[in-house]
Write a protein that holds these residues in place. Structure first.
Motif, short mmCIF file in Angstrom:
data_model
loop_
_atom_site.label_atom_id
_atom_site.label_comp_id
_atom_site.label_asym_id
_atom_site.label_seq_id
_atom_site.Cartn_x
_atom_site.Cartn_y
_atom_site.Cartn_z
N ILE A 4 0.86 -1.19 0.00
CA ILE A 4 0.00 0.00 0.00
C ILE A 4 0.89 1.23 0.00
CG2 ILE A 4 -1.72 1.32 1.28
CD1 ILE A 4 -2.73 -1.33 2.43
N PRO A 5 0.75 2.12 -0.97
CA PRO A 5 1.62 3.30 -1.02
C PRO A 5 1.37 4.24 0.15
CG PRO A 5 -0.12 3.47 -2.66
CD PRO A 5 -0.20 2.08 -2.10
N PHE A 44 -4.09 11.06 1.89
CA PHE A 44 -5.49 10.63 1.70
C PHE A 44 -5.67 9.96 0.34
CE2 PHE A 44 -10.19 12.03 2.21
CZ PHE A 44 -10.48 10.85 2.88
N LEU A 45 -5.03 10.49 -0.69
CA LEU A 45 -5.09 9.88 -2.01
C LEU A 45 -4.57 8.45 -1.97
CD1 LEU A 45 -5.32 10.29 -5.23
CD2 LEU A 45 -2.84 10.63 -5.09
N PHE A 46 -3.41 8.25 -1.36
CA PHE A 46 -2.81 6.92 -1.33
C PHE A 46 -3.61 5.95 -0.46
CE2 PHE A 46 1.30 9.41 -2.10
CZ PHE A 46 1.14 9.30 -3.48
N GLU A 47 -4.28 6.48 0.55
CA GLU A 47 -5.12 5.63 1.39
C GLU A 47 -6.36 5.16 0.62
OE1 GLU A 47 -6.64 3.59 4.72
OE2 GLU A 47 -4.65 4.46 4.40
N LEU A 48 -6.99 6.07 -0.11
CA LEU A 48 -8.22 5.74 -0.83
C LEU A 48 -7.96 5.04 -2.16
CD1 LEU A 48 -10.30 9.02 -0.29
CD2 LEU A 48 -10.39 6.90 1.04
N ASN A 153 8.29 1.63 -1.63
CA ASN A 153 7.17 2.58 -1.63
C ASN A 153 7.08 3.35 -2.94
OD1 ASN A 153 4.97 3.99 -0.28
ND2 ASN A 153 6.34 5.75 -0.26
N LEU A 154 8.22 3.74 -3.49
CA LEU A 154 8.21 4.45 -4.77
C LEU A 154 7.58 3.59 -5.86
CD1 LEU A 154 11.75 6.11 -4.65
CD2 LEU A 154 9.55 7.30 -4.60
N LEU A 155 7.89 2.31 -5.86
CA LEU A 155 7.32 1.41 -6.87
C LEU A 155 5.83 1.19 -6.61
CD1 LEU A 155 10.19 -1.20 -7.30
CD2 LEU A 155 9.58 0.69 -8.82
#
Length: 280
Positions: A4-5, A44-48, A153-155
């Protein structure tokens, strides 16, 4: 299972601490596109991980970074590994001074992105701050072994951005927000209204974000409401903001801010969530 990012940058006012409160405040009826005009660290973007999104920031260094992660993460990782091997006080200030040089614009977008990450991960408190000329001016931080390159994380971020329809804009928040149509959801995380003369961290661009901009933001919220667009906003919990958004749904949340250099000053503070639908 894919990683998950999470935010690649440390960001003053980042939303990771109140992610669950934000998720509880999402519109129950769902939404079509997710639009975030002040993307910042993107927590928030990465969570959703919405399938359709438009993100924007006035800070071109930041939006360039997201584009490079999407389009050329491998080159970014290689350069960050190189920066990690060279990291020291002298190298930090050499990299920091790049934006003061006449040939800064000749740097490739990958080089600029790597510089952004490197400085953010090694500067004092991760504070992305520029002066009136737009030059990064945060001093080096005291870290024994800073994590300069989080390859995994970058990937993960690259995978999300490539697999979904995420448009990345650079510019004024209002222009991107007004792309929203009825059925879309706009999350607004502006530079907060300062609670004291020394509490403002709005200088991540040279433009600043003063009271006039807060008023313009409120008028934008009125426009979104008239268009049938749902919005959720985070801001300071103070009389000024509560009075400005009188008539909207307001919910108090508590968060611990760690930007102060003195640990005993890193107290819990109150923020508000503001929406044009019920969130209480």
């Amino acid at each position: 299972m894919d990683t998950i990012p999470k935010p690649v940058l440390k960001w003053a006012g980042g939303k990771r601490q109140i992610i669950q409160e934000l998720k509880k405040a999402l519109p129950e009826e769902g939404y079509n596109r997710y639009i975030e005009p002040f993307i910042g660290g993107g927590a928030f973007l990465f969570e959703l991980q919405p399938e359709k999104a438009i993100i924007n920031d006035y800070n071109g260094e930041l939006t360039n970074l997201y584009k490079i992660i999407r389009d050329d993460a491998d080159s970014l990782i290689k350069l960050l590994d190189l920066y990690k091997s060279k990291h020291c006080k002298e190298f930090y200030y050499e990299v920091r001074a790049m934006d003061r040089m006449d040939d800064y614009d000749k740097l490739s977008d990958v080089e600029k992105a790597a510089r952004t990450v490197y400085l953010n991960r090694t500067c004092y408190n991760g504070l992305f701050r520029v002066n009136s000329k737009g030059y990064f001016n945060t001093p080096i931080g005291r870290y024994k072994n800073p994590q300069i390159c989080d390859r995994e994380n970058l990937l993960a971020i690259q995978s999300y951005l490539k697999k979904n329809k995420v448009k990345i804009n650079t510019g004024d928040f209002e222009k991107t927000a007004l792309l929203a149509k009825a059925g879309d959801f706009v999350y607004l995380d502006p530079p907060y209204y300062p609670l004291s003369p020394t509490s403002s961290f709005t200088d991540y661009t040279s433009a600043g974000f003063g009271e006039a901009e807060q008023i313009r933001l409120k008028k934008l919220c009125d426009k979104l409401t008239q268009k049938g667009v749902l919005f959720l906003q985070s801001n300071s919990d103070c009389d000024y903001i509560r009075n400005l958004y009188d008539g909207y749904s307001i919910k108090e949340v508590e968060v611990r801010r760690s930007i102060n250099s003195k640990k005993d000053k890193r107290d819990n503070i109150k923020e508000v969530l503001i929406a044009n639908y019920s969130i209480v």
